[in-house]
Write a protein that holds these residues in place. Structure first.
Motif, PDB file in Angstrom:
ATOM      1  N   GLN A   1       0.818  -1.215   0.000  1.00 19.53           N
ATOM      2  CA  GLN A   1       0.000   0.000   0.000  1.00 19.53           C
ATOM      3  C   GLN A   1       0.853   1.266   0.000  1.00 19.53           C
ATOM      4  O   GLN A   1       0.567   2.227  -0.698  1.00 19.53           O
ATOM      5  CB  GLN A   1      -0.876  -0.024   1.256  1.00 19.53           C
ATOM      6  CG  GLN A   1      -1.826   1.128   1.396  1.00 19.53           C
ATOM      7  CD  GLN A   1      -2.542   1.046   2.743  1.00 19.53           C
ATOM      8  OE1 GLN A   1      -2.962  -0.020   3.172  1.00 19.53           O
ATOM      9  NE2 GLN A   1      -2.679   2.157   3.403  1.00 19.53           N
ATOM     10  N   THR A   2       1.906   1.259   0.809  1.00 19.99           N
ATOM     11  CA  THR A   2       2.771   2.438   0.871  1.00 19.99           C
ATOM     12  C   THR A   2       4.094   2.196   0.150  1.00 19.99           C
ATOM     13  O   THR A   2       5.044   2.941   0.320  1.00 19.99           O
ATOM     14  CB  THR A   2       3.031   2.833   2.341  1.00 19.99           C
ATOM     15  OG1 THR A   2       3.294   1.647   3.091  1.00 19.99           O
ATOM     16  CG2 THR A   2       1.838   3.549   2.936  1.00 19.99           C
ATOM     17  N   GLY A   3       4.110   1.148  -0.662  1.00 28.52           N
ATOM     18  CA  GLY A   3       5.290   0.859  -1.474  1.00 28.52           C
ATOM     19  C   GLY A   3       4.894   0.818  -2.935  1.00 28.52           C
ATOM     20  O   GLY A   3       4.066   1.607  -3.377  1.00 28.52           O
ATOM     21  N   LYS A   4       5.477  -0.128  -3.667  1.00 26.34           N
ATOM     22  CA  LYS A   4       5.162  -0.220  -5.096  1.00 26.34           C
ATOM     23  C   LYS A   4       4.057  -1.244  -5.333  1.00 26.34           C
ATOM     24  O   LYS A   4       3.939  -2.221  -4.592  1.00 26.34           O
ATOM     25  CB  LYS A   4       6.418  -0.616  -5.863  1.00 26.34           C
ATOM     26  CG  LYS A   4       7.420   0.529  -5.879  1.00 26.34           C
ATOM     27  CD  LYS A   4       8.582   0.275  -6.785  1.00 26.34           C
ATOM     28  CE  LYS A   4       9.443   1.532  -6.844  1.00 26.34           C
ATOM     29  NZ  LYS A   4      10.837   1.235  -7.158  1.00 26.34           N
ATOM     30  N   GLN A   5       3.296  -1.016  -6.374  1.00 27.89           N
ATOM     31  CA  GLN A   5       2.263  -1.973  -6.767  1.00 27.89           C
ATOM     32  C   GLN A   5       2.825  -2.777  -7.934  1.00 27.89           C
ATOM     33  O   GLN A   5       3.270  -2.195  -8.919  1.00 27.89           O
ATOM     34  CB  GLN A   5       1.010  -1.236  -7.213  1.00 27.89           C
ATOM     35  CG  GLN A   5       0.545  -0.252  -6.153  1.00 27.89           C
ATOM     36  CD  GLN A   5      -0.932  -0.296  -5.929  1.00 27.89           C
ATOM     37  OE1 GLN A   5      -1.691  -0.630  -6.820  1.00 27.89           O
ATOM     38  NE2 GLN A   5      -1.341   0.043  -4.737  1.00 27.89           N
ATOM     39  N   VAL A   6       2.811  -4.088  -7.794  1.00 28.90           N
ATOM     40  CA  VAL A   6       3.351  -4.937  -8.857  1.00 28.90           C
ATOM     41  C   VAL A   6       2.256  -5.886  -9.338  1.00 28.90           C
ATOM     42  O   VAL A   6       1.331  -6.210  -8.593  1.00 28.90           O
ATOM     43  CB  VAL A   6       4.589  -5.734  -8.368  1.00 28.90           C
ATOM     44  CG1 VAL A   6       5.704  -4.785  -7.944  1.00 28.90           C
ATOM     45  CG2 VAL A   6       4.240  -6.686  -7.239  1.00 28.90           C
ATOM     46  N   SER A   7       2.390  -6.270 -10.585  1.00 26.59           N
ATOM     47  CA  SER A   7       1.384  -7.160 -11.163  1.00 26.59           C
ATOM     48  C   SER A   7       2.056  -8.153 -12.106  1.00 26.59           C
ATOM     49  O   SER A   7       1.719  -8.250 -13.273  1.00 26.59           O
ATOM     50  CB  SER A   7       0.365  -6.288 -11.914  1.00 26.59           C
ATOM     51  OG  SER A   7      -0.779  -6.998 -12.205  1.00 26.59           O
ATOM     52  N   PRO A   8       3.046  -8.910 -11.580  1.00 31.92           N
ATOM     53  CA  PRO A   8       3.816  -9.791 -12.473  1.00 31.92           C
ATOM     54  C   PRO A   8       3.047 -11.067 -12.852  1.00 31.92           C
ATOM     55  O   PRO A   8       1.997 -11.360 -12.277  1.00 31.92           O
ATOM     56  CB  PRO A   8       5.043 -10.132 -11.630  1.00 31.92           C
ATOM     57  CG  PRO A   8       4.544 -10.077 -10.226  1.00 31.92           C
ATOM     58  CD  PRO A   8       3.498  -9.003 -10.193  1.00 31.92           C
ATOM     59  N   GLN A   9       3.635 -11.817 -13.742  1.00 31.32           N
ATOM     60  CA  GLN A   9       3.065 -13.133 -14.085  1.00 31.32           C
ATOM     61  C   GLN A   9       3.170 -14.057 -12.875  1.00 31.32           C
ATOM     62  O   GLN A   9       2.294 -14.874 -12.642  1.00 31.32           O
ATOM     63  CB  GLN A   9       3.838 -13.766 -15.257  1.00 31.32           C
ATOM     64  CG  GLN A   9       3.770 -12.987 -16.568  1.00 31.32           C
ATOM     65  CD  GLN A   9       2.370 -12.920 -17.126  1.00 31.32           C
ATOM     66  OE1 GLN A   9       1.574 -13.845 -16.941  1.00 31.32           O
ATOM     67  NE2 GLN A   9       2.050 -11.827 -17.784  1.00 31.32           N
TER      68      GLN A   9
END
Ligand code: FAD
Length: 316
Positions: A248-256
């Motif tokens: 939430q307060t870091g990075k949002q990732v959406s990897p495979q």
């Protein structure tokens, strides 16, 4: 066929994977035209052509990149006025979203951010957005002006298609208002040789369960060619850089593929990774909340599990 403008994300002409994804999406909507700002065009041209850019509008003046993102929004507004594109696509990075927002205001157009799918739809573009940190999926379309869409990394598989990449130097000078802030120094991050966290196809993250020893997490990540992330507990303890925090307060990732090692699965951590396509967790507590979320779970000590997995992958 109407043009679709794609803002190129690159470092000195090395084009990022997100641009190949945007060019692939652009071909669904019209004829892709890349917008290239800065030095390194000769190095970039081949990649842009390979992913189907028919045209490349380029501005070499270093002045455009010296003043943060505002001049780029002005440049895109000028190109929207001169080309009347079917859509403008930018990466949904913090910079890309700021450019998109400013462009939407300048062109009085509708804006969609954090799109995870973009298709041609009735009268324009049909998008799917991931909102509230992936808790909701929303379908949306732009009803006013030029559709401006900020697309999340890993939203499309880059597909090659030969394009002409015919370049056209754009006559563009930023306004005085756009030059209100200037970058005075810029230092590259220490290179790790690993992919960028937000655009990596595979992310391996470590949490408090590492006890501060990330070596097994890093070895495993390297065997997969993955980026390394961390929970806030690990970052707050000073075990891993803040730039690697997922959540939430870091990075949002959406990897495979996302592999959580020694991470309990707090709601704030989930907020940064729950849209990953496949989620795997290694945790020695079989009641850890992360197991509610996973596609595959391994109950065990990460210091036993990860080295075995690393060896198996290296041997494969
Ligand atoms: P823990 O919750 O302590 O979990 C450690 C896990 O490791 C446990 O499940 C344990 O069973 C397991 N473990 C221990 N040893 C081993 C071993 N040897 N092998 C395998 N497993 C082991 N957190 C984030 O991550 N990102 C954020 O962006 C973020 N933002 C926040 C914002 C706010 C406003 C607040 C209040 C909190 C935020 N947090 C965030 C913190 C979040 O609430 C959790 O405290 C944090 O995610 C916990 O990190 P963790 O899972 O590494 O640690």
């Amino acid at each position: 066929m109407a043009e679709v403008l794609v803002l190129v994300d690159h470092v000195d002409g090395k084009v990022r994977k997100t641009t190949a994804e945007l060019l692939t999406i652009a071909r669904r909507l019209g004829e892709p035209s890349a917008v290239f700002v800065g030095a390194g065009f000769d190095a970039a041209k081949e990649s842009l052509a390979r992913f189907g850019a028919e045209k490349v509008y380029r501005v070499e003046s270093p002045e455009v990149l010296e003043h943060l993102v505002v001049p780029q929004a002005e440049l895109l507004a000028q190109l929207v006025a001169s080309t009347s594109p079917a859509a403008v696509l930018v990466p949904a990075s913090p910079e890309g979203k700021e450019i998109a927002a400013r462009l939407a205001v300048k062109t009085e157009s509708g804006l969609i951010t954090d799109a995870v799918d973009v298709q041609a739809g009735d009268g324009g573009v049909a998008t799917t957005q991931s909102v509230f940190a992936g808790s909701y999926t929303v379908t949306a379309t732009v009803t006013k002006g030029t559709p401006i869409v900020a697309v999340k990394p890993n939203s499309a598989t880059p597909e090659e298609a030969a394009g002409a990449a015919a370049d056209e130097v754009v006559d563009f000078t930023p306004s005085d208002a756009a030059k209100g802030a200037r970058i005075t120094e810029s230092k590259p991050k220490q290179a790790t040789g690993r992919p960028e966290l937000t655009e990596a196809a595979i992310v391996v993250s470590g949490g408090r369960g590492t006890g501060g020893d990330f070596s097994k997490v890093e070895d495993f990540a390297d065997s997969l060619g993955a980026a390394v992330g961390a929970s806030r507990a690990a970052v707050d303890a000073g075990w891993y850089p803040h730039t690697s925090q997922v959540g939430q307060t870091g990075k949002q990732v959406s990897p495979q593929l996302y592999v959580a090692c020694g991470i309990s699965g707090a709601i704030q951590h989930r907020a940064g990774m729950q849209t990953s396509k496949t989620i795997v967790a290694v945790n020695k507590d079989n009641e850890a909340p992360i197991f509610e979320l996973v596609d595959f779970g391994v109950v065990g000590d990460l210091f036993n599990v990860l080295p075995q997995a690393t060896e198996a992958i290296k041997a494969a």
